[in-house]
Motif scaffolding. Structure first.
Motif, short mmCIF file in Angstrom:
data_model
loop_
_atom_site.label_atom_id
_atom_site.label_comp_id
_atom_site.label_asym_id
_atom_site.label_seq_id
_atom_site.Cartn_x
_atom_site.Cartn_y
_atom_site.Cartn_z
N GLY A 1 43.22 53.99 52.61
CA GLY A 1 42.49 54.65 51.53
C GLY A 1 41.93 56.00 51.93
O GLY A 1 41.63 56.83 51.06
N GLU A 2 41.79 56.22 53.24
CA GLU A 2 41.32 57.51 53.73
C GLU A 2 42.48 58.40 54.20
O GLU A 2 42.27 59.40 54.89
N ALA B 1 45.29 62.91 61.93
CA ALA B 1 45.92 63.55 60.78
C ALA B 1 45.88 62.62 59.58
O ALA B 1 45.98 61.39 59.70
N ARG B 2 45.73 63.22 58.40
CA ARG B 2 45.64 62.45 57.16
C ARG B 2 46.55 63.04 56.10
O ARG B 2 46.83 64.23 56.10
N THR B 3 46.98 62.18 55.19
CA THR B 3 47.78 62.62 54.06
C THR B 3 47.14 62.09 52.79
O THR B 3 46.55 61.02 52.78
N ALA B 4 47.29 62.83 51.73
CA ALA B 4 46.72 62.42 50.44
C ALA B 4 47.75 61.60 49.68
O ALA B 4 48.38 62.07 48.74
N ALA B 5 47.95 60.36 50.12
CA ALA B 5 48.92 59.49 49.47
C ALA B 5 48.28 58.80 48.27
O ALA B 5 47.31 58.07 48.43
N PRO B 6 48.80 59.02 47.06
CA PRO B 6 48.18 58.39 45.88
C PRO B 6 48.43 56.89 45.87
O PRO B 6 49.46 56.40 46.33
N PHE B 7 47.48 56.16 45.35
CA PHE B 7 47.62 54.72 45.19
C PHE B 7 48.34 54.45 43.87
O PHE B 7 47.84 54.79 42.80
N THR B 8 49.53 53.87 43.94
CA THR B 8 50.27 53.52 42.73
C THR B 8 50.79 52.10 42.88
O THR B 8 51.40 51.75 43.88
N LEU C 1 53.80 34.79 53.58
CA LEU C 1 54.52 35.89 54.21
C LEU C 1 55.48 35.38 55.27
O LEU C 1 56.62 35.85 55.38
N GLN C 2 55.04 34.41 56.06
CA GLN C 2 55.93 33.83 57.07
C GLN C 2 57.13 33.16 56.42
O GLN C 2 58.27 33.30 56.89
N ALA C 3 56.90 32.42 55.33
CA ALA C 3 58.00 31.75 54.64
C ALA C 3 59.02 32.75 54.10
O ALA C 3 60.21 32.47 54.06
N LEU C 4 58.54 33.91 53.69
CA LEU C 4 59.42 34.95 53.14
C LEU C 4 60.01 35.85 54.22
O LEU C 4 60.78 36.76 53.91
N GLY C 5 59.64 35.61 55.48
CA GLY C 5 60.18 36.42 56.57
C GLY C 5 59.58 37.81 56.64
O GLY C 5 60.20 38.73 57.20
N ILE C 6 58.39 37.99 56.12
CA ILE C 6 57.73 39.30 56.12
C ILE C 6 56.80 39.39 57.32
O ILE C 6 55.88 38.59 57.46
N ARG C 7 57.02 40.38 58.20
CA ARG C 7 56.23 40.53 59.41
C ARG C 7 55.36 41.79 59.40
O ARG C 7 54.48 41.93 60.24
N THR C 8 55.65 42.72 58.50
CA THR C 8 54.88 43.96 58.47
C THR C 8 54.48 44.28 57.03
O THR C 8 55.19 43.96 56.07
N LEU C 9 53.34 44.94 56.88
CA LEU C 9 52.82 45.35 55.59
C LEU C 9 52.31 46.78 55.70
O LEU C 9 51.66 47.15 56.68
N THR C 10 52.59 47.59 54.69
CA THR C 10 52.06 48.95 54.63
C THR C 10 50.97 49.00 53.58
O THR C 10 51.25 48.91 52.39
N PRO C 11 49.71 49.10 53.98
CA PRO C 11 48.62 49.11 53.00
C PRO C 11 48.56 50.43 52.24
O PRO C 11 48.90 51.49 52.77
N LEU C 12 48.13 50.33 50.97
CA LEU C 12 47.98 51.52 50.13
C LEU C 12 46.52 51.90 49.94
O LEU C 12 46.21 53.06 49.66
N GLY C 13 45.62 50.93 50.05
CA GLY C 13 44.21 51.19 49.81
C GLY C 13 43.60 49.98 49.15
O GLY C 13 44.25 48.94 48.97
N GLU C 14 42.32 50.08 48.80
CA GLU C 14 41.65 48.97 48.14
C GLU C 14 41.85 49.09 46.64
O GLU C 14 41.80 50.18 46.09
#
Length: 316
Positions: free
Chosen positions: A28-29, A221-228, A303-316
């Protein structure tokens, strides 16, 4: 095991809920952040690793946490802890200090925004000693003492304010574990500011209250990534038995159901693995646009059942 990536910040969490909270604050930052279920790291400014140590023995939690801390070569390391002192906190902090023997560690256990405050080295929840609250009856991690020192595996120096912390950091002849009183958000912010001013940044530990100020103040370093985010159809998986979680789905779902959303709620006593397998079946059959997961254990199992090991957060 993947080679260590050049992340500036590593956050080690003991459960998925804490990892997600910390990761969302960073994202979020504008800080590029990756959350992993395990100890894999990637070339992001920040890595958040969920090691699932909350319910492990002291020895097991120390081994896993210490190994990751030892391999990390970046500048900033933060150990995310529970705001009510649940889990093998002392063993993990001690392991991190052994892995990084030239660095002091600053532990700020308070989360004032949620009513968790620390005064004279004792934790209070909404003004009551934590050992006199429902957290004392937690089925997996009952909290029998609100004295921070009782949860530590080594001696510590109690700090009452940011000014005192500054003086002790300057005078400490060797790496030291500092435990900080904090009763307000500004107290937490002051502690993080002091830590980041040091030529050699100390290790940090505490709940997401500390992560919030790290996200704001960390010199990266920061980027202004919009939450969508949008979803026409979603699967809501509620594995929490908390009355507030159940009340939310009861209130919301008559509307959501009319839009083709699906609700899967765990019955009392259901095993997370069986519940996650049912969620996987529904995902395969209906292909929803999004998953909405209630409860840290539920989220981890799905997430384990779906085989997902990584997540990229967008913000709150």
């Amino acid at each position: 095991m993947q080679p260590l990536a050049p992340a500036e910040l590593l956050i080690i969490a003991d459960d998925l809920t804490g990892a997600l909270e910390a990761g969302a604050l960073l994202a979020g930052e504008g800080i590029s952040t990756l959350i992993t279920l395990g100890d894999e790291l990637a070339a992001n400014a920040a890595n958040v690793c969920d090691l699932e140590t909350r319910h492990l023995s002291n020895a097991g939690a120390a081994r896993i946490t210490g190994d990751l801390a030892h391999r990390f070569t970046g500048r900033y390391l933060f150990k995310k802890t529970d705001s009510t002192l649940r889990g093998p906190i002392g063993a993990e902090l001690n392991a991190i200090m052994r892995a990084r023997p030239h660095s002091s560690l600053i532990y700020a256990p308070a989360y004032p925004m949620l009513g968790r405050t620390v005064r004279n080295g004792r934790l209070y929840v909404d003004g009551s000693p934590v050992e006199q609250t429902p957290f004392a009856r937690d089925p997996a991690n009952p909290v029998s003492s609100g004295c921070i020192a009782d949860h530590l595996a080594c001696s510590a120096t109690l700090i009452h304010d940011a000014g005192e912390l500054t003086r002790h950091l300057a005078d400490a002849p060797m790496p030291t574990l500092f435990v900080c009183d904090s009763e307000t958000e500004s107290d937490i912010g002051g502690i993080v500011e002091v830590a980041l001013r040091q030529a050699i940044p100390p290790l940090l530990a505490g709940p997401a209250s500390v992560a919030r100020y790290l996200a704001r103040l960390l010199p990266v370093a920061r980027t202004a990534a919009p939450f969508t985010a949008s979803a026409n159809r979603a699967l809501v998986v509620n594995g929490s038995l908390h009355p507030a979680s159940r009340a939310q789905t009861v209130r919301a779902f008559p509307l959501l159901d009319s839009h083709g959303w699906c609700l899967l709620e765990t019955p009392a006593g259901a095993q997370p693995a069986d519940f996650a397998a049912e969620a996987k079946r529904i995902v395969a059959e209906s292909r929803p646009d999004a998953l909405i997961l209630f409860g840290g254990h539920t989220a981890h199992a799905v997430l384990q059942a779906l085989g997902i090991r990584t997540l990229t957060p967008l913000g709150e």
